[in-house]
Design an enzyme around this catalytic site. Sequence first.
Site, mmCIF file in Angstrom:
data_model
loop_
_atom_site.group_PDB
_atom_site.id
_atom_site.type_symbol
_atom_site.label_atom_id
_atom_site.label_comp_id
_atom_site.label_asym_id
_atom_site.label_seq_id
_atom_site.Cartn_x
_atom_site.Cartn_y
_atom_site.Cartn_z
ATOM 1 N N SER A 97 0.829 -1.210 0.000
ATOM 2 C CA SER A 97 0.000 0.000 0.000
ATOM 3 C C SER A 97 0.863 1.261 0.000
ATOM 4 O O SER A 97 2.023 1.235 0.396
ATOM 5 C CB SER A 97 -0.894 0.019 1.234
ATOM 6 O OG SER A 97 -1.639 -1.164 1.313
HETATM 7 N N1 SAH Z 1 0.092 -5.022 4.133
HETATM 8 C C1 SAH Z 1 0.675 -5.471 2.888
HETATM 9 C C2 SAH Z 1 -0.248 -5.219 1.726
HETATM 10 C C3 SAH Z 1 -0.671 -6.491 1.189
HETATM 11 S S1 SAH Z 1 -1.805 -6.494 -0.150
HETATM 12 C C4 SAH Z 1 2.023 -4.827 2.679
HETATM 13 O O1 SAH Z 1 2.414 -3.965 3.467
HETATM 14 O O2 SAH Z 1 2.721 -5.223 1.743
HETATM 15 C C5 SAH Z 1 -3.035 -7.538 0.549
HETATM 16 C C6 SAH Z 1 -2.579 -8.938 0.937
HETATM 17 O O3 SAH Z 1 -3.701 -9.599 1.487
HETATM 18 C C7 SAH Z 1 -2.104 -9.782 -0.234
HETATM 19 O O4 SAH Z 1 -0.823 -10.270 0.027
HETATM 20 C C8 SAH Z 1 -3.122 -10.912 -0.297
HETATM 21 O O5 SAH Z 1 -2.586 -12.145 -0.701
HETATM 22 C C9 SAH Z 1 -3.604 -10.959 1.141
HETATM 23 N N2 SAH Z 1 -4.899 -11.595 1.340
HETATM 24 C C10 SAH Z 1 -6.003 -11.525 0.573
HETATM 25 N N3 SAH Z 1 -6.993 -12.271 1.104
HETATM 26 C C11 SAH Z 1 -6.490 -12.823 2.248
HETATM 27 C C12 SAH Z 1 -7.024 -13.696 3.250
HETATM 28 N N4 SAH Z 1 -8.267 -14.170 3.196
HETATM 29 N N5 SAH Z 1 -6.216 -14.047 4.275
HETATM 30 C C13 SAH Z 1 -4.940 -13.595 4.357
HETATM 31 N N6 SAH Z 1 -4.386 -12.781 3.443
HETATM 32 C C14 SAH Z 1 -5.154 -12.402 2.403
#
Ligand code: SAH
Length: 217
Positions: free
Chosen positions: A65
């Site tokens: 993000s």
């Molecule tokens: N906070 C992260 C942003 C990640 S983007 C950072 O700083 O890089 C969102 C993430 O949520 C992705 O990696 C995706 O795979 C994960 N995600 C989506 N659905 C999910 C679920 N049900 N449980 C765990 N992770 C999930």
Amino acid sequence: MSDINDFRLAREKMVRTHLLPRGIKDPRVLEAMGKVPRHLFVEEALIGEAYNDHPLPIGNKQTISQPYIVALMTEALELTGTEKTLEIGTGSGYQTALLAELTRTVFTVERIKSLMVNARDLLNKLGYKNILYKAFDGTLGWKQYQPYDAIIVTAGAPKIPQPILQQLAEGGRLIVPVGNRYSQELIRVTRRKGRNIQQNLGGCRFVDLVGLHGWKE
Ligand code: SAH
């Protein structure tokens, strides 16, 4: 790997130009964002863009993000350093590092195992010892260690996943983007005397939260 002090000036500039003028005030959040080496959490080809205020790809169609949204969500958790914290969506591990700086223990859940493993390797290398990892459907929360004082969901949900809400401690704060697949509102839920108080912190755009209580794949 670059030294942890590399890019210090870029981080200071990020805090000065993207966070302070837009109203981020919590000194602990500003300090942590000035410290965590965000450039190590992005692909090598994108290192030069790591401190600009936009999201970046991290592989598997997922994104890290933008700094402002990370700061906004982290500040909204009102962390003091004593919290047991649950993070859903480890992704690159950047938000996880900030939480590890700002809370006592972080329980982080990621559904894509390779992302979880990469994040864990990097966070171990950076010396974080107060993080527990799980490759799992985070729409179910992480029941074993509930309740949590702070919960952050970093993927967009169609509605607040009920299992996650149920794992919030009395007095705890939950931040979750809720909306359709293209845009969401950042919702903060505060639990007071068993009641859940909701606030809308504004619009945002996240990748899908995929799972039993999220979007279908
Ligand atoms: N906070 C992260 C942003 C990640 S983007 C950072 O700083 O890089 C969102 C993430 O949520 C992705 O990696 C995706 O795979 C994960 N995600 C989506 N659905 C999910 C679920 N049900 N449980 C765990 N992770 C999930």
